[in-house]
Design a protein around this motif. Structure first.
Motif, PDB file in Angstrom:
ATOM      1  N   SER A  14      -7.517   0.586  -6.764  1.00 43.21           N
ATOM      2  CA  SER A  14      -6.411   1.246  -7.482  1.00 43.21           C
ATOM      3  C   SER A  14      -5.308   0.244  -7.794  1.00 43.21           C
ATOM      4  CB  SER A  14      -5.799   2.368  -6.635  1.00 43.21           C
ATOM      5  OG  SER A  14      -6.638   3.484  -6.584  1.00 43.21           O
ATOM      6  N   ALA A  15      -4.936  -0.507  -6.778  1.00 40.51           N
ATOM      7  CA  ALA A  15      -3.876  -1.494  -6.968  1.00 40.51           C
ATOM      8  C   ALA A  15      -4.312  -2.522  -8.008  1.00 40.51           C
ATOM      9  CB  ALA A  15      -3.548  -2.179  -5.646  1.00 40.51           C
ATOM     10  N   GLY A  16      -5.582  -2.897  -7.965  1.00 37.10           N
ATOM     11  CA  GLY A  16      -6.108  -3.850  -8.932  1.00 37.10           C
ATOM     12  C   GLY A  16      -6.021  -3.320 -10.347  1.00 37.10           C
ATOM     13  N   ALA A  17      -6.349  -2.044 -10.524  1.00 34.92           N
ATOM     14  CA  ALA A  17      -6.275  -1.444 -11.859  1.00 34.92           C
ATOM     15  C   ALA A  17      -4.831  -1.421 -12.362  1.00 34.92           C
ATOM     16  CB  ALA A  17      -6.844  -0.029 -11.819  1.00 34.92           C
ATOM     17  N   MET A  18      -3.921  -1.090 -11.472  1.00 32.53           N
ATOM     18  CA  MET A  18      -2.517  -1.074 -11.863  1.00 32.53           C
ATOM     19  C   MET A  18      -2.060  -2.488 -12.225  1.00 32.53           C
ATOM     20  SD  MET A  18      -1.194   1.598  -8.918  1.00 32.53           S
ATOM     21  CE  MET A  18       0.474   1.981  -9.449  1.00 32.53           C
ATOM     22  N   LEU A  19      -2.480  -3.447 -11.421  1.00 28.89           N
ATOM     23  CA  LEU A  19      -2.121  -4.841 -11.697  1.00 28.89           C
ATOM     24  C   LEU A  19      -2.645  -5.284 -13.062  1.00 28.89           C
ATOM     25  CD1 LEU A  19      -2.589  -6.592  -8.258  1.00 28.89           C
ATOM     26  CD2 LEU A  19      -0.518  -6.598  -9.665  1.00 28.89           C
ATOM     27  N   ALA A  20      -3.846  -4.865 -13.390  1.00 27.45           N
ATOM     28  CA  ALA A  20      -4.419  -5.255 -14.677  1.00 27.45           C
ATOM     29  C   ALA A  20      -3.530  -4.770 -15.826  1.00 27.45           C
ATOM     30  CB  ALA A  20      -5.828  -4.698 -14.815  1.00 27.45           C
ATOM     31  N   GLU A  21      -3.025  -3.555 -15.676  1.00 28.69           N
ATOM     32  CA  GLU A  21      -2.120  -3.046 -16.717  1.00 28.69           C
ATOM     33  C   GLU A  21      -0.841  -3.872 -16.800  1.00 28.69           C
ATOM     34  OE1 GLU A  21      -1.604   1.209 -17.559  1.00 28.69           O
ATOM     35  OE2 GLU A  21      -2.920   1.571 -15.832  1.00 28.69           O
ATOM     36  N   THR A  65       7.264  -5.304  -9.006  1.00 28.98           N
ATOM     37  CA  THR A  65       6.145  -4.364  -8.947  1.00 28.98           C
ATOM     38  C   THR A  65       4.834  -5.108  -8.811  1.00 28.98           C
ATOM     39  OG1 THR A  65       7.446  -2.887 -10.339  1.00 28.98           O
ATOM     40  CG2 THR A  65       5.128  -2.364 -10.078  1.00 28.98           C
ATOM     41  N   THR A  66       4.698  -6.187  -9.582  1.00 25.83           N
ATOM     42  CA  THR A  66       3.496  -7.005  -9.485  1.00 25.83           C
ATOM     43  C   THR A  66       3.337  -7.556  -8.072  1.00 25.83           C
ATOM     44  OG1 THR A  66       3.781  -7.645 -11.786  1.00 25.83           O
ATOM     45  CG2 THR A  66       2.285  -8.983 -10.469  1.00 25.83           C
ATOM     46  N   GLN A  67       4.407  -8.106  -7.544  1.00 25.62           N
ATOM     47  CA  GLN A  67       4.323  -8.688  -6.202  1.00 25.62           C
ATOM     48  C   GLN A  67       3.904  -7.651  -5.167  1.00 25.62           C
ATOM     49  OE1 GLN A  67       7.535 -11.293  -4.853  1.00 25.62           O
ATOM     50  NE2 GLN A  67       8.010 -11.789  -6.981  1.00 25.62           N
ATOM     51  N   LEU A  68       4.474  -6.463  -5.287  1.00 21.44           N
ATOM     52  CA  LEU A  68       4.143  -5.411  -4.319  1.00 21.44           C
ATOM     53  C   LEU A  68       2.676  -5.018  -4.418  1.00 21.44           C
ATOM     54  CD1 LEU A  68       7.341  -3.208  -4.640  1.00 21.44           C
ATOM     55  CD2 LEU A  68       6.618  -4.510  -2.636  1.00 21.44           C
ATOM     56  N   LEU A  69       2.211  -4.830  -5.639  1.00 24.02           N
ATOM     57  CA  LEU A  69       0.815  -4.427  -5.797  1.00 24.02           C
ATOM     58  C   LEU A  69      -0.136  -5.549  -5.390  1.00 24.02           C
ATOM     59  CD1 LEU A  69       1.091  -2.340  -9.070  1.00 24.02           C
ATOM     60  CD2 LEU A  69       0.563  -1.495  -6.775  1.00 24.02           C
ATOM     61  N   GLU A  70       0.303  -6.783  -5.570  1.00 28.46           N
ATOM     62  CA  GLU A  70      -0.517  -7.906  -5.101  1.00 28.46           C
ATOM     63  C   GLU A  70      -0.681  -7.857  -3.590  1.00 28.46           C
ATOM     64  OE1 GLU A  70       0.384 -11.097  -8.703  1.00 28.46           O
ATOM     65  OE2 GLU A  70       1.430 -11.307  -6.783  1.00 28.46           O
ATOM     66  N   VAL A  71       0.403  -7.546  -2.898  1.00 19.38           N
ATOM     67  CA  VAL A  71       0.311  -7.417  -1.440  1.00 19.38           C
ATOM     68  C   VAL A  71      -0.678  -6.320  -1.075  1.00 19.38           C
ATOM     69  CG1 VAL A  71       1.546  -6.690   0.639  1.00 19.38           C
ATOM     70  CG2 VAL A  71       2.593  -8.339  -0.908  1.00 19.38           C
ATOM     71  N   VAL A  72      -0.576  -5.184  -1.755  1.00 17.20           N
ATOM     72  CA  VAL A  72      -1.477  -4.069  -1.467  1.00 17.20           C
ATOM     73  C   VAL A  72      -2.924  -4.486  -1.707  1.00 17.20           C
ATOM     74  CG1 VAL A  72      -2.182  -1.746  -2.156  1.00 17.20           C
ATOM     75  CG2 VAL A  72       0.247  -2.300  -1.966  1.00 17.20           C
ATOM     76  N   GLU A  73      -3.165  -5.046  -2.883  1.00 16.94           N
ATOM     77  CA  GLU A  73      -4.544  -5.414  -3.209  1.00 16.94           C
ATOM     78  C   GLU A  73      -5.100  -6.428  -2.219  1.00 16.94           C
ATOM     79  OE1 GLU A  73      -5.307  -7.641  -6.794  1.00 16.94           O
ATOM     80  OE2 GLU A  73      -7.223  -6.604  -7.123  1.00 16.94           O
ATOM     81  N   GLU A  74      -4.311  -7.457  -1.959  1.00 14.47           N
ATOM     82  CA  GLU A  74      -4.786  -8.513  -1.085  1.00 14.47           C
ATOM     83  C   GLU A  74      -5.010  -8.020   0.335  1.00 14.47           C
ATOM     84  OE1 GLU A  74      -2.592 -12.420  -1.492  1.00 14.47           O
ATOM     85  OE2 GLU A  74      -3.402 -12.460   0.572  1.00 14.47           O
ATOM     86  N   PHE A  75      -4.040  -7.308   0.858  1.00  8.37           N
ATOM     87  CA  PHE A  75      -4.166  -6.818   2.233  1.00  8.37           C
ATOM     88  C   PHE A  75      -5.406  -5.957   2.406  1.00  8.37           C
ATOM     89  CE2 PHE A  75      -3.705  -3.716   5.564  1.00  8.37           C
ATOM     90  CZ  PHE A  75      -3.275  -4.477   6.637  1.00  8.37           C
TER      91      PHE A  75
END
Lengths: 224, 224
Positions: free
Chosen positions: A124-131, A178-188
Motif C-alpha cells: 500500500s505504501a509503495g503504491a502511494m509512493l508511486a503516485e 509525506t514521501t519520507q513517511l511513506l518510505e519509512v513505512v514501506e521500508e520497515f
DNA sequence: GCAATCTACTCGCAATGCGAGTAAAACTCC
DNA sequence: GGAGTTTTACTCGCATTGCGAGTAGATTGC
C-alpha cells in the motif's frame, strides 16, 4: 453557524488557487489532498456548501450541456479565514496504520499472518509512493512548474492542466515529508516481513536477542 | 449485528492479554494504543458493550466500594475473531498531520506562520516521542520485561504493573515503526522551520533553487 | 476538613464515513 | 451508428465516531 474543520480549510485552500466546480474540487482531493488530509467524497460536497454558508466562498450555477454544475470561488473573507487558520496552532499528528495495530497484537496470531499483513501494508505504501513520485517527476519535467519558475517558459499549462508554479514551494514541502513517511513505512514493513518469515512463533524465547537489539537500537538513536 | 472496526479489535487485543475493567481499558488505550490507533473515550465504552453483544467478551459487574465497575474478559470466539482479523488484509495507511496540510497551503500566508506551525508540529511529535522513549527505557530496565524473558528474574510485575513479556516482541515492532515515523516528523519540521525562517516569502522566486534541490533529492532517493 | 484529583463511567448532539442511487454526457468498439 | 462503458456531477440517508458535558463516589494532599 457550522464549525470549520481541517477538511473545510483543505477545500478553501484549493479554491485559493483558482475557482473550481464541486466536481473538480473532489477530483483534486482525490488526486493530491488525499495523501495529506483524507476526506470522504460525500463529505466533500457537504463542506463545499458549508463554505458558502460561512461566507468563505460563492457559488454560481453554470450550464454544462443540458445539466448544470456549481462553480465555487473564494471570497475575501474566505482568504482571511484561511490566513487566520494558517496562523493558528495545528493539532497533534494522527497516524492510523492498521499494519502497526496488527503488529502490536501479533502475539495473538502467528508469524505467517504477521508477515502477510506487513507485506500488504508495505505494498500500500509503495503504491502511494508511486503516485507521489509521479508528482515529483511532473514538477521536475521540462516545461513543468519548476521550469516556469525559472522563467524558461512562459506557459502556464502542462500536460493539459493549469499549473500554479507559485504554489510549488509549499507543495514540495508537503510532498517531501509525506514521501519520507511513506518510505519509512514501506521500508520497515518490507524489511521486517522478511525477518518475521524466520520466526518460529510470535512469542518464542528465541526472539529475545533480536527484540533486545531492536529496543537498544531505538534507544541509541535518541539524541541527547 | 453491529460491525467490528479496527477500534473493536484494538480493545479485543487488550483483553487477550488479561481481563480488564472498562476504565482500565480506556486507560490502556490512553497510555499506549493511542499512538497506534487513536479512539475517543466515549467511543471506547461503546465498543466495550459491542464486544459483549458480539459474543467476543463477557462482562461481570463487580463491587468497587459503594459503586460498581464492569470487568470484561475475552471469550473463545473473541480469540478466534481476533485471529481471523489478524489474518485479513489491512487497509491503507492513513496519515493526518495538520502541519503537513498547513505546509501544503503555506503560499496563502507568510513564512512566519509556516515556521510557527512547523515548530508546533515538531514539538507535538517530540512530546509523543518522549512518551515512547519512556516505554523503551522501561522495557530495557533491570527487572523489566526483557529481563523476564531472559530468565534473569521470575517476577511478572514491574513498576507496580503486571507485565506481559510474551507480548514484548510484537509490542517492540509497533513501538519501533511509530518511533521512526515520529522521528521523521520531528526532524523534518525542526529542520525545515529553521530553513523557512530565512525565506523572504512563501512564493518568492529566490526559493526556486532550494525547491529544485528538495525535489531532486526526493527523486534521487528513489530506489530503482 | 475540604479541595482537588482520580475512578468509573453515561449521554446527546454534531461531525464524518460509506455506499447506493441518479442521470446526462462522452467516449469506445465493432 | 448504436450499444455499452466510463466519466461527469452530484444527492441522500443511515451508521459510525468524536467531543464535551455531566454525574457521583473514592482518595490523596495540605
Amino acid at each position: 453557524m457550522p464549525d470549520a474543520s481541517p477538511a473545510t480549510y483543505g477545500l478553501l485552500g484549493m479554491l485559493a488557487a483558482r475557482p473550481m466546480t464541486g466536481y473538480e474540487l473532489t477530483q483534486q482531493v482525490r488526486r493530491s489532498l488525499r495523501f495529506v488530509w483524507p476526506v470522504s467524497e460525500g463529505h466533500l460536497y457537504r463542506e463545499q456548501k458549508k463554505l458558502v454558508t460561512l461566507g468563505w466562498a460563492t457559488v454560481k450555477t453554470e450550464p454544462a450541456g443540458r445539466r448544470t454544475r456549481q462553480r465555487y470561488a473564494i471570497t475575501r473573507s474566505g482568504r482571511a479565514a484561511l490566513r487566520a487558520w494558517l496562523a493558528s496552532e495545528p493539532e497533534e499528528p494522527h497516524l492510523q496504520i492498521e499494519g502497526v495495530l496488527r503488529a502490536f497484537y501479533a502475539d495473538s496470531s502467528g508469524p505467517e499472518a504477521l508477515a502477510a499483513s506487513m507485506r500488504s501494508t508495505a505494498s500500500s505504501a509503495g503504491a502511494m509512493l508511486a503516485e507521489l513520485h509521479g508528482f515529483v517527476d511532473e514538477y521536475l519535467a521540462e516545461g513543468g512548474p519548476l521550469d516556469m519558475l525559472e522563467d524558461r517558459t512562459k506557459a502556464r499549462t502542462f500536460a493539459g492542466r493549469e499549473m500554479h508554479p507559485e504554489r510549488l514551494h509549499s507543495v514540495a514541502l508537503a510532498l517531501d515529508v509525506t514521501t519520507q513517511l511513506l518510505e519509512v513505512v514501506e521500508e520497515f514493513f518490507t524489511r521486517t516481513a522478511a525477518e518475521v518469515d524466520n520466526w518460529p512463533s510470535t512469542t518464542d524465547a528465541e526472539l529475545t536477542p533480536s527484540t533486545r537489539a531492536r529496543l537498544e537500537q531505538n534507544q541509541s538513536r535518541r539524541p541527547s
